[in-house]
Scaffold this motif. Structure first.
Motif, PDB file in Angstrom:
ATOM      1  N   LEU A 151       0.897   9.787  -4.616  1.00  0.00           N
ATOM      2  CA  LEU A 151       0.949  10.921  -3.699  1.00  0.00           C
ATOM      3  C   LEU A 151       2.392  11.372  -3.477  1.00  0.00           C
ATOM      4  O   LEU A 151       3.281  10.553  -3.242  1.00  0.00           O
ATOM      5  N   SER A 152       2.596  12.672  -3.541  1.00  0.00           N
ATOM      6  CA  SER A 152       3.953  13.174  -3.339  1.00  0.00           C
ATOM      7  C   SER A 152       4.369  13.038  -1.872  1.00  0.00           C
ATOM      8  O   SER A 152       5.558  12.878  -1.582  1.00  0.00           O
ATOM      9  N   LEU A 153       3.421  13.078  -0.949  1.00  0.00           N
ATOM     10  CA  LEU A 153       3.756  12.920   0.472  1.00  0.00           C
ATOM     11  C   LEU A 153       4.314  11.523   0.744  1.00  0.00           C
ATOM     12  O   LEU A 153       5.324  11.372   1.451  1.00  0.00           O
ATOM     13  N   ALA A 154       3.698  10.502   0.159  1.00  0.00           N
ATOM     14  CA  ALA A 154       4.193   9.138   0.332  1.00  0.00           C
ATOM     15  C   ALA A 154       5.543   8.970  -0.361  1.00  0.00           C
ATOM     16  O   ALA A 154       6.417   8.256   0.131  1.00  0.00           O
ATOM     17  N   ARG A 155       5.741   9.653  -1.492  1.00  0.00           N
ATOM     18  CA  ARG A 155       7.019   9.592  -2.187  1.00  0.00           C
ATOM     19  C   ARG A 155       8.119  10.222  -1.338  1.00  0.00           C
ATOM     20  O   ARG A 155       9.228   9.688  -1.224  1.00  0.00           O
ATOM     21  N   ARG A 156       7.809  11.352  -0.714  1.00  0.00           N
ATOM     22  CA  ARG A 156       8.779  11.999   0.174  1.00  0.00           C
ATOM     23  C   ARG A 156       9.086  11.131   1.391  1.00  0.00           C
ATOM     24  O   ARG A 156      10.231  11.054   1.836  1.00  0.00           O
ATOM     25  N   LEU A 157       8.070  10.485   1.911  1.00  0.00           N
ATOM     26  CA  LEU A 157       8.274   9.591   3.047  1.00  0.00           C
ATOM     27  C   LEU A 157       9.210   8.434   2.674  1.00  0.00           C
ATOM     28  O   LEU A 157      10.112   8.091   3.437  1.00  0.00           O
ATOM     29  N   LEU A 158       9.011   7.884   1.487  1.00  0.00           N
ATOM     30  CA  LEU A 158       9.880   6.798   1.037  1.00  0.00           C
ATOM     31  C   LEU A 158      11.295   7.280   0.756  1.00  0.00           C
ATOM     32  O   LEU A 158      12.257   6.556   0.971  1.00  0.00           O
ATOM     33  N   ASN A 159      11.433   8.519   0.284  1.00  0.00           N
ATOM     34  CA  ASN A 159      12.775   9.047   0.057  1.00  0.00           C
ATOM     35  C   ASN A 159      13.502   9.291   1.376  1.00  0.00           C
ATOM     36  O   ASN A 159      14.714   9.134   1.445  1.00  0.00           O
ATOM     37  N   CYS A 160      12.770   9.664   2.404  1.00  0.00           N
ATOM     38  CA  CYS A 160      13.387   9.891   3.723  1.00  0.00           C
ATOM     39  C   CYS A 160      13.698   8.572   4.426  1.00  0.00           C
ATOM     40  O   CYS A 160      14.722   8.453   5.102  1.00  0.00           O
ATOM     41  N   VAL A 162       0.838  -1.202   0.000  1.00  0.00           N
ATOM     42  CA  VAL A 162       0.000   0.000   0.000  1.00  0.00           C
ATOM     43  C   VAL A 162       0.873   1.253   0.000  1.00  0.00           C
ATOM     44  O   VAL A 162       0.590   2.233  -0.707  1.00  0.00           O
ATOM     45  N   LEU A 163       1.967   1.223   0.764  1.00  0.00           N
ATOM     46  CA  LEU A 163       2.876   2.363   0.791  1.00  0.00           C
ATOM     47  C   LEU A 163       3.533   2.578  -0.574  1.00  0.00           C
ATOM     48  O   LEU A 163       3.624   3.723  -1.051  1.00  0.00           O
ATOM     49  N   LEU A 164       3.958   1.511  -1.219  1.00  0.00           N
ATOM     50  CA  LEU A 164       4.559   1.653  -2.547  1.00  0.00           C
ATOM     51  C   LEU A 164       3.548   2.131  -3.574  1.00  0.00           C
ATOM     52  O   LEU A 164       3.856   2.952  -4.442  1.00  0.00           O
TER      53      LEU A 164
END
Length: 101
Positions: free
Chosen positions: A48-57, A40-42
């Motif tokens: 969503l850009s927020l989830a993309r930023r979370l994955l980058n962090c 679900v996160l992937l």
């Protein structure tokens, strides 16, 4: 013979088997839920850009811990205490004596 427990051994064995089966199924369920949450996160990171930023962090949030090459094996703890205080024996084997005569 003295019985320590008034329950029949067959009942105790059946209860033990059921408990082991329940723990096994919970372990499979937990692994499935972990994989589903990461999927679900992937999927959300694609939209969503927020989830993309979370994955980058936090890139390890998308890795399955059991399949990761750096995964550490955690064995269960043994509740039985050792009989000796030292992990090895503290006695020495005597040398063999060869008396020929």
């Amino acid at each position: 013979s003295i019985r320590l427990c008034k329950r029949r051994p067959a009942v105790v064995l059946a209860e033990h088997s059921v408990c082991i089966l329940i723990f096994f199924l919970l372990e499979i369920l937990f692994g499935g839920l972990q994989a589903l949450c990461r999927a679900v996160l992937l999927r959300a990171s694609l939209r969503l850009s927020l989830a993309r930023r979370l994955l980058n962090c936090f890139p390890r949030a998308a890795m399955l811990p059991d399949l990761h090459p750096e995964a550490k094996v955690h064995f269960g703890r043994d509740v039985v205490k050792p009989l000796d205080a030292t992990p090895t024996s503290n006695w020495v084997v005597p040398y063999e004596r060869f008396d020929m005569g």
